[in-house]
Design an enzyme around this catalytic site. Structure first.
Site, PDB file in Angstrom:
ATOM      1  N   ASP A  88       0.799  -1.202  -0.023  1.00  0.00           N
ATOM      2  CA  ASP A  88       0.063   0.057   0.174  1.00  0.00           C
ATOM      3  C   ASP A  88       0.788   1.183  -0.094  1.00  0.00           C
ATOM      4  O   ASP A  88       2.099   1.246   0.389  1.00  0.00           O
ATOM      5  CB  ASP A  88      -0.978  -0.011   1.187  1.00  0.00           C
ATOM      6  CG  ASP A  88      -0.466   0.135   2.759  1.00  0.00           C
ATOM      7  OD1 ASP A  88       0.907  -0.746   2.679  1.00  0.00           O
ATOM      8  OD2 ASP A  88      -0.976   0.706   3.505  1.00  0.00           O
ATOM      9  N   GLU A 153       0.096  -0.791   6.140  1.00  0.00           N
ATOM     10  CA  GLU A 153       1.007  -0.709   6.771  1.00  0.00           C
ATOM     11  C   GLU A 153       1.019   1.012   6.924  1.00  0.00           C
ATOM     12  O   GLU A 153       1.231   1.573   8.117  1.00  0.00           O
ATOM     13  CB  GLU A 153       2.372  -0.538   6.175  1.00  0.00           C
ATOM     14  CG  GLU A 153       3.810  -0.639   6.970  1.00  0.00           C
ATOM     15  CD  GLU A 153       4.318   0.910   7.360  1.00  0.00           C
ATOM     16  OE1 GLU A 153       5.196   1.111   8.137  1.00  0.00           O
ATOM     17  OE2 GLU A 153       3.770   1.781   6.391  1.00  0.00           O
TER      18      GLU A 153
HETATM   19  N1  BES Z   1       8.800   2.938   5.432  1.00  0.00           N
HETATM   20  C1  BES Z   1       8.177   3.656   6.578  1.00  0.00           C
HETATM   21  C2  BES Z   1       8.847   3.829   7.647  1.00  0.00           C
HETATM   22  C3  BES Z   1      10.424   4.466   7.832  1.00  0.00           C
HETATM   23  C4  BES Z   1      10.224   5.789   7.534  1.00  0.00           C
HETATM   24  C5  BES Z   1      11.222   3.826   8.532  1.00  0.00           C
HETATM   25  C6  BES Z   1      11.535   6.521   7.724  1.00  0.00           C
HETATM   26  C7  BES Z   1      12.393   4.599   8.760  1.00  0.00           C
HETATM   27  C8  BES Z   1      12.465   5.866   8.333  1.00  0.00           C
HETATM   28  C9  BES Z   1       6.857   3.346   6.722  1.00  0.00           C
HETATM   29  O1  BES Z   1       6.057   3.155   5.602  1.00  0.00           O
HETATM   30  C10 BES Z   1       5.956   4.414   7.430  1.00  0.00           C
HETATM   31  O2  BES Z   1       5.890   5.333   6.636  1.00  0.00           O
HETATM   32  N2  BES Z   1       5.617   4.220   8.584  1.00  0.00           N
HETATM   33  C11 BES Z   1       4.676   5.020   9.268  1.00  0.00           C
HETATM   34  C12 BES Z   1       4.234   4.012  10.246  1.00  0.00           C
HETATM   35  C13 BES Z   1       2.961   4.636  10.945  1.00  0.00           C
HETATM   36  C14 BES Z   1       1.820   4.688   9.768  1.00  0.00           C
HETATM   37  C15 BES Z   1       2.347   3.566  11.992  1.00  0.00           C
HETATM   38  C16 BES Z   1       5.614   6.304   9.968  1.00  0.00           C
HETATM   39  O3  BES Z   1       6.679   6.042  10.369  1.00  0.00           O
HETATM   40  O4  BES Z   1       4.893   7.297  10.070  1.00  0.00           O
HETATM   41 MN    MN Z   2       7.278   1.936   4.241  1.00  0.00          MN
HETATM   42 MN    MN Z   3       5.512   5.002   4.554  1.00  0.00          MN
END
Ligand code: BES
Ligand code: MN
Ligand code: MN
Length: 455
Positions: A88, A153
């Site tokens: 997604d 996610e």
């Molecule tokens: N890929 C990211 C996580 C991420 C971003 C890890 C930058 C390290 C550095 C993931 O898709 C994401 O956006 N996660 C969300 C989590 C939330 C929706 C629970 C986030 O970090 O805001």
């Molecule tokens: Mn991600």
């Molecule tokens: Mn993300």
């Protein structure tokens, strides 16, 4: 590995075409109107898994978007790697800032522009192709592999924990591989060993039953915009220190060894500010930028709304105001406890003349891993072989809540081999992915499976 690597080399163009097909599907999990597209994307993932040689490939429906699973278990006695990722993507607004359409993948200067290119479709496909290269050139993989690719996610993985609890046997593995994080910088292959956690809340304030004429009623009732501003101003001091009592109680200090390692990284504070276009640095006193991201919790005001924001002037007292507030947590902070502290504090400081509702949205725990873990060392060797450079070990400020879930529910360590770049505009307009990193990452992934083989 020679055959595997030359397979990757030879099939480079086709991999890119497949990435484009993947990126054309607008799998925005947050938009109800994209539900069919998200489903179509799940089928694309399943088709990919079948093509690369996975068995038992299937879609598991959830009350939201489906989870896609596939496995190859033809290496008895060898470890099993559970590869997690998400198909997604984030919404695309503001659309007018995109140079080319978000779902019309376009290559400019060795980078592919599209929503989901770096987060996370490109990195998911990279691991698919790392597996394909083994299976199609050697007829086998050095280890067992399972793929778990979810479609929620970006909206908090609401159905994933439940799925994991109910499929412990299916997901049985030795280690989790995730490619969903950025590298430290261009040309600096990186293994991520820490992530922040998250608590996300919404505050709703109601003053009156309806908007009011500000002349007839001004001065007799509270203005929810003001009440909200007062709450917000009490959350942090001018230097960015969070004022919620007890908020920092469980935060662990950084070890001197880790501090030393951090100081060795090629980080330039000035360039960081300049690249972001920020007039001056800002953040918690006593910490450098990397420490602020890696080991310090924060509180952000993600969005605000209330009252009249149209053209011209309107004399009105709004009936309601709303704010979205999230907190990034660090290891040892408990999301439920922090949410309790937040709610209690906000209720305590809010004006009694306004009706306040705090709604808890998604969240998750922070995570940190010991870098001397054999699987992390295998990842390090794999990236060194692919990129020709020894990777650095970094922590990240973003969150992947399932990493803590894997550790707690399945007892599994995670290895984060991401090949994104910090300036690839994840969640923003003109998201992109460097094609050299995509291609090299495929080799890195293929090497990782090889490095995980037990003699
Ligand atoms: N890929 C990211 C996580 C991420 C971003 C890890 C930058 C390290 C550095 C993931 O898709 C994401 O956006 N996660 C969300 C989590 C939330 C929706 C629970 C986030 O970090 O805001
Ligand atoms: Mn991600
Ligand atoms: Mn993300």
């Amino acid at each position: 590995m020679q055959k595997v690597l030359s397979y990757i080399e030879k099939n480079q163009d086709r991999f890119l075409e497949e990435l484009k097909d993947f990126l054309r599907i607008p799998s925005i999990s947050n938009n109800a109107e994209n539900k069919k597209d998200v489903l179509r994307c799940a089928h694309y993932v399943a088709d990919q898994l079948r093509q690369i040689g996975m068995q038992q490939t299937q879609l598991f429906p959830t009350s939201g978007h489906p989870i896609v699973y596939g496995e190859w278990l033809g290496a008895p006695g060898q470890p099993a790697i559970l590869c997690y990722g998400h198909y997604d993507v984030q919404p695309v607004d503001p659309l007018d800032l995109w140079i080319s359409g978000p779902f019309d993948p376009t290559i400019r200067n060795g980078e592919i522009f599209a929503r989901g290119s770096v987060d996370d479709k490109g990195q998911v496909l990279m691991n698919f192709k790392g597996v394909e290269a083994h299976l199609k050139s050697e007829g086998k993989l050095p280890v067992n592999v399972k793929f778990l690719i979810e479609g929620e996610e970006e909206v908090g993985s609401a159905n994933l924990d439940h799925f994991i609890v109910n499929h412990k046997e299916l997901l049985k593995a030795d280690v989790v591989l995730i490619s969903d994080t950025p590298m430290f910088d261009r040309g600096v292959p990186s293994i991520c060993y820490g992530l922040r956690g998250l608590v996300y809340c919404q505050i709703d304030l109601k003053g009156t039953n309806s908007d009011l004429h500000s002349g007839s009623f001004g001065g007799t009732v509270i203005n929810p915009n003001f009440a909200l501003a007062q709450i917000i101003m009490s959350l942090k001091d001018r230097e960015g220190r969070i004022q919620i009592p007890g908020f920092y109680d469980d935060v662990l200090p950084m070890s001197p060894e880790e501090k030393q390692e951090l100081a060795r990284l090629p980080f330039n504070e000035e360039k960081y500010q300049k690249d972001l276009g920020a007039p001056a640095p800002f953040g918690e006193k006593g910490y450098g930028t990397l420490e602020r991201i890696w080991v310090r919790p924060t509180l952000e005001l993600n969005g605000l709304c209330g009252g009249f924001i149209g053209e011209g002037a309107k004399t009105v007292i709004p009936a309601k105001a709303m704010a979205k507030i999230s907190m990034r947590l660090v290891p040892n902070q408990d999301p439920d406890k922090i949410a309790d502290l937040f709610e209690r504090y906000v209720k305590q400081i809010a004006s009694p003349s306004v009706e306040l509702t705090v709604t808890r949205m998604h969240g998750g725990k922070a995570w940190v891993a010991p870098i001397d873990h054999p699987a992390i060392q295998a990842a390090s060797r794999a990236f060194e072989k692919a990129f020709g450079k020894r990777p650095v070990f970094v922590r990240e400020g973003g969150s992947i809540p399932v990493v803590a879930t894997f550790a707690e529910l399945l007892g599994l360590p995670s290895v984060l081999m991401g090949i994104g770049l910090p300036d690839e505009n994840a969640h923003a307009p003109n998201e992109k992915l460097d094609l050299f990193n995509f291609q090299t990452g495929i080799a890195g992934s293929a090497h990782f499976f090889n490095e995980m083989k037990q003699e």
